[in-house]
Design a protein around this motif. Structure first.
Motif, mmCIF file in Angstrom:
data_model
loop_
_atom_site.group_PDB
_atom_site.id
_atom_site.type_symbol
_atom_site.label_atom_id
_atom_site.label_comp_id
_atom_site.label_asym_id
_atom_site.label_seq_id
_atom_site.Cartn_x
_atom_site.Cartn_y
_atom_site.Cartn_z
ATOM 1 N N ALA A 58 0.819 -1.213 0.000
ATOM 2 C CA ALA A 58 0.000 0.000 0.000
ATOM 3 C C ALA A 58 0.856 1.266 0.000
ATOM 4 N N VAL A 59 1.912 1.292 0.799
ATOM 5 C CA VAL A 59 2.774 2.472 0.870
ATOM 6 C C VAL A 59 3.468 2.699 -0.470
ATOM 7 N N ALA A 60 3.981 1.631 -1.060
ATOM 8 C CA ALA A 60 4.660 1.766 -2.357
ATOM 9 C C ALA A 60 3.694 2.249 -3.432
ATOM 10 N N GLU A 61 2.470 1.742 -3.408
ATOM 11 C CA GLU A 61 1.479 2.186 -4.387
ATOM 12 C C GLU A 61 1.185 3.675 -4.236
ATOM 13 N N ALA A 62 1.033 4.136 -2.983
ATOM 14 C CA ALA A 62 0.714 5.541 -2.750
ATOM 15 C C ALA A 62 1.869 6.463 -3.133
ATOM 16 N N VAL A 63 3.096 6.027 -2.879
ATOM 17 C CA VAL A 63 4.264 6.883 -3.137
ATOM 18 C C VAL A 63 4.637 6.898 -4.624
ATOM 19 N N VAL A 64 4.615 5.743 -5.252
ATOM 20 C CA VAL A 64 5.098 5.627 -6.630
ATOM 21 C C VAL A 64 4.004 5.957 -7.646
ATOM 22 N N GLY A 65 2.728 5.784 -7.260
ATOM 23 C CA GLY A 65 1.632 6.011 -8.195
ATOM 24 C C GLY A 65 1.698 7.340 -8.945
ATOM 25 N N PRO A 66 1.868 8.467 -8.247
ATOM 26 C CA PRO A 66 1.947 9.749 -8.966
ATOM 27 C C PRO A 66 3.151 9.847 -9.895
ATOM 28 N N GLN A 67 4.243 9.149 -9.560
ATOM 29 C CA GLN A 67 5.415 9.186 -10.435
ATOM 30 C C GLN A 67 5.149 8.403 -11.723
ATOM 31 N N LEU A 68 4.439 7.288 -11.599
ATOM 32 C CA LEU A 68 4.043 6.559 -12.805
ATOM 33 C C LEU A 68 3.084 7.396 -13.644
ATOM 34 N N ALA A 69 2.182 8.106 -12.965
ATOM 35 C CA ALA A 69 1.231 8.952 -13.689
ATOM 36 C C ALA A 69 1.955 10.023 -14.500
ATOM 37 N N ARG A 70 3.060 10.500 -13.985
ATOM 38 C CA ARG A 70 3.846 11.497 -14.728
ATOM 39 C C ARG A 70 4.364 10.910 -16.038
ATOM 40 N N LEU A 71 4.745 9.628 -16.002
ATOM 41 C CA LEU A 71 5.191 8.970 -17.231
ATOM 42 C C LEU A 71 4.048 8.841 -18.227
ATOM 43 N N PHE A 72 2.856 8.536 -17.731
ATOM 44 C CA PHE A 72 1.698 8.433 -18.621
ATOM 45 C C PHE A 72 1.420 9.774 -19.297
ATOM 46 N N ASP A 73 1.484 10.856 -18.533
ATOM 47 C CA ASP A 73 1.241 12.175 -19.110
ATOM 48 C C ASP A 73 2.301 12.545 -20.141
ATOM 49 N N ARG A 74 3.525 12.107 -19.914
ATOM 50 C CA ARG A 74 4.617 12.512 -20.804
ATOM 51 C C ARG A 74 4.712 11.648 -22.057
ATOM 52 N N PHE A 75 4.557 10.319 -21.893
ATOM 53 C CA PHE A 75 4.820 9.420 -23.018
ATOM 54 C C PHE A 75 3.562 8.753 -23.573
ATOM 55 N N SER A 76 2.411 8.994 -22.991
ATOM 56 C CA SER A 76 1.103 8.472 -23.395
ATOM 57 C C SER A 76 0.789 7.145 -22.697
ATOM 58 N N GLN A 77 -0.503 6.955 -22.484
ATOM 59 C CA GLN A 77 -0.973 5.744 -21.812
ATOM 60 C C GLN A 77 -0.687 4.492 -22.628
ATOM 61 N N THR A 78 -0.861 4.577 -23.923
ATOM 62 C CA THR A 78 -0.738 3.385 -24.761
ATOM 63 C C THR A 78 0.695 2.867 -24.836
ATOM 64 N N ARG A 79 1.676 3.740 -24.655
ATOM 65 C CA ARG A 79 3.079 3.311 -24.703
ATOM 66 C C ARG A 79 3.575 2.822 -23.353
ATOM 67 N N VAL A 80 3.164 3.483 -22.278
ATOM 68 C CA VAL A 80 3.719 3.186 -20.956
ATOM 69 C C VAL A 80 2.996 2.037 -20.262
ATOM 70 N N LEU A 81 1.676 1.971 -20.414
ATOM 71 C CA LEU A 81 0.898 0.998 -19.641
ATOM 72 C C LEU A 81 1.324 -0.450 -19.869
#
Length: 407
Positions: A58-81
């Motif tokens: 749970a802690v890792a999900e809460a901490v890392v989640g926004p950082q992964l979201a930054r990758l989605f915004d930068r490189f697109s959902q279809t490439r990163v997911l």
């Protein structure tokens, strides 16, 4: 005032496909934490170890989640997911191996953290797609779309835990975790395949400006609202169970939670069917104030029926708060950072829930279940203060600009 219906939203080209696939994946996400508990406890016989591994997840999900979201915004959902899903499947395999081989507990904990750090935030990704799909002239339909998201999330967290419990209790507990991961990966890959509804990426200059919008006071208030809402959730989870045990009726804890959840599903469905006259800021102030007032009966409840009635009333206010938080986020944050913004809201709620669970546990041990309810009531009061201040700032014209409409 009539709003867009759920049926018309799902008839929007591409909407039903990404919404349904995201719902499948979120069902797997809702199963994951409980699946880890069943898995680890089934192999070690220790709830302490199971709680440690689940906490790391749970802690890792809460901490890392926004950082992964930054990758989605930068490189697109279809490439990163797809890459994130591959990493998550590998991490779950890494968790299964030490548990099955009876490896040291610290290794299980590290593996649990890796699984949490790589689980995708499908709720944030789906909300970002709705925001892109309903921008411009269709932006008025966003609250209905977010209400639909709230309904789906509620149903996932009703069916997911029940499903993984049924699998874990009737067969090998590892099967529950495997099923959860299969739903996350399968639903996530199907979601990533829906390319035409994926939000467009932005240039470097626009992303830099978008990042600054995450620091705006309006969005900070929304993070605070979700943090205090998480405190409320965490305190209630401990307190309702403790209340049932104190009355000598522990079996009533599950029906009490069901009363609150069913009231929330009903409220979310009804809220999304209307287009409200009041501004979202004013609505949020009114609903959070209503939640604060509805928690007061919890402080004096002395029977299961009175607590059930109070929980039903509080449950009615939760979906509008979630919907309004998402709606206001789209007007407070630049569109190039929306996925990050939605992920930060989820992380704030998770952090508040985790901290409140520990704090409420100590309070309940020392002073009984009503002490836990008092923590929940205090959290809602803080939430209402934030929402009222946000509404007053909007009245004075200091509400952030409507990025979706101006971009």
């Amino acid at each position: 005032m009539p709003s867009a219906t759920y049926r018309t939203l799902l008839r929007t080209p591409g909407a039903a496909a990404f919404f349904l696939t995201a719902t499948v994946a979120r069902t797997g996400i809702a199963m994951s934490s409980l699946g880890i508990i069943w898995l680890v406890h089934g192999r070690t016989g220790s709830y302490a170890v199971a709680g440690l591994v689940t906490g790391a997840f749970a802690v890792a999900e809460a901490v890392v989640g926004p950082q992964l979201a930054r990758l989605f915004d930068r490189f697109s959902q279809t490439r990163v997911l797809p890459l994130i899903l591959l990493a998550h499947a590998t991490a779950v395999g890494t968790l299964l191996a030490p548990v099955e081989n009876d490896n040291p507990h610290w290794l299980m904990t590290v593996a649990g953290a890796l699984a949490g750090a790589t689980i995708p935030q499908l709720g944030a990704l789906s909300a970002a797609r709705w925001s892109a799909l309903l921008s411009g002239d269709r932006a008025a339909s966003l609250p209905t779309a977010f209400a639909l998201e709230s309904l789906a999330n509620g149903l996932c967290y009703l069916t997911g835990p029940a499903l993984v419990t049924a699998v874990g209790s009737s067969s090998d507990p590892a099967y529950g975790m495997v099923l959860a991961t299969a739903l996350v990966v399968g639903g996530g890959l199907a979601f990533a395949a829906q390319r035409r509804t994926a939000p467009a990426t932005s240039g470097a200059a626009e992303r830099k400006h978008a990042g600054r919008s995450l620091l705006r006071p309006g969005f900070a208030v929304l993070v605070g609202v979700n943090l205090t809402l998480g405190v409320y959730f965490g305190a209630m989870q401990v307190s309702v169970t403790a209340f049932a045990v104190e009355l000598g009726a522990p079996d009533t804890a599950a029906p009490l939670y069901a009363v609150s959840n069913c009231a929330s599903l009903l409220a979310g469905w009804l809220y999304g069917l209307r287009r409200w006259r009041a501004t979202p800021q004013r609505q949020l102030a009114l609903v959070t104030t209503g939640l604060t007032l509805s928690t007061l009966p919890l402080l004096v409840a002395d029977s299961v029926p009175t607590l059930a009635a109070a929980l039903a009333v509080t449950g009615l206010t939760i979906p509008p708060i979630l919907v309004l938080s998402s709606t206001l986020t789209t007007t407070s944050v630049h569109r190039a950072a929306l996925t990050q913004a939605f992920a930060w809201l989820a992380s704030a709620s998770a952090a508040g829930s985790a901290g409140a669970a520990a704090l409420s546990g100590r309070a309940v041990d020392a002073h009984g279940a009503h002490a836990g309810f008092a923590i929940a009531a205090a959290a809602t009061a803080a939430m209402a203060v934030l929402a009222v201040a946000h509404a007053r700032a909007g009245t004075r014209g200091s509400t952030p600009g409507l990025y979706l409409k101006s971009s």
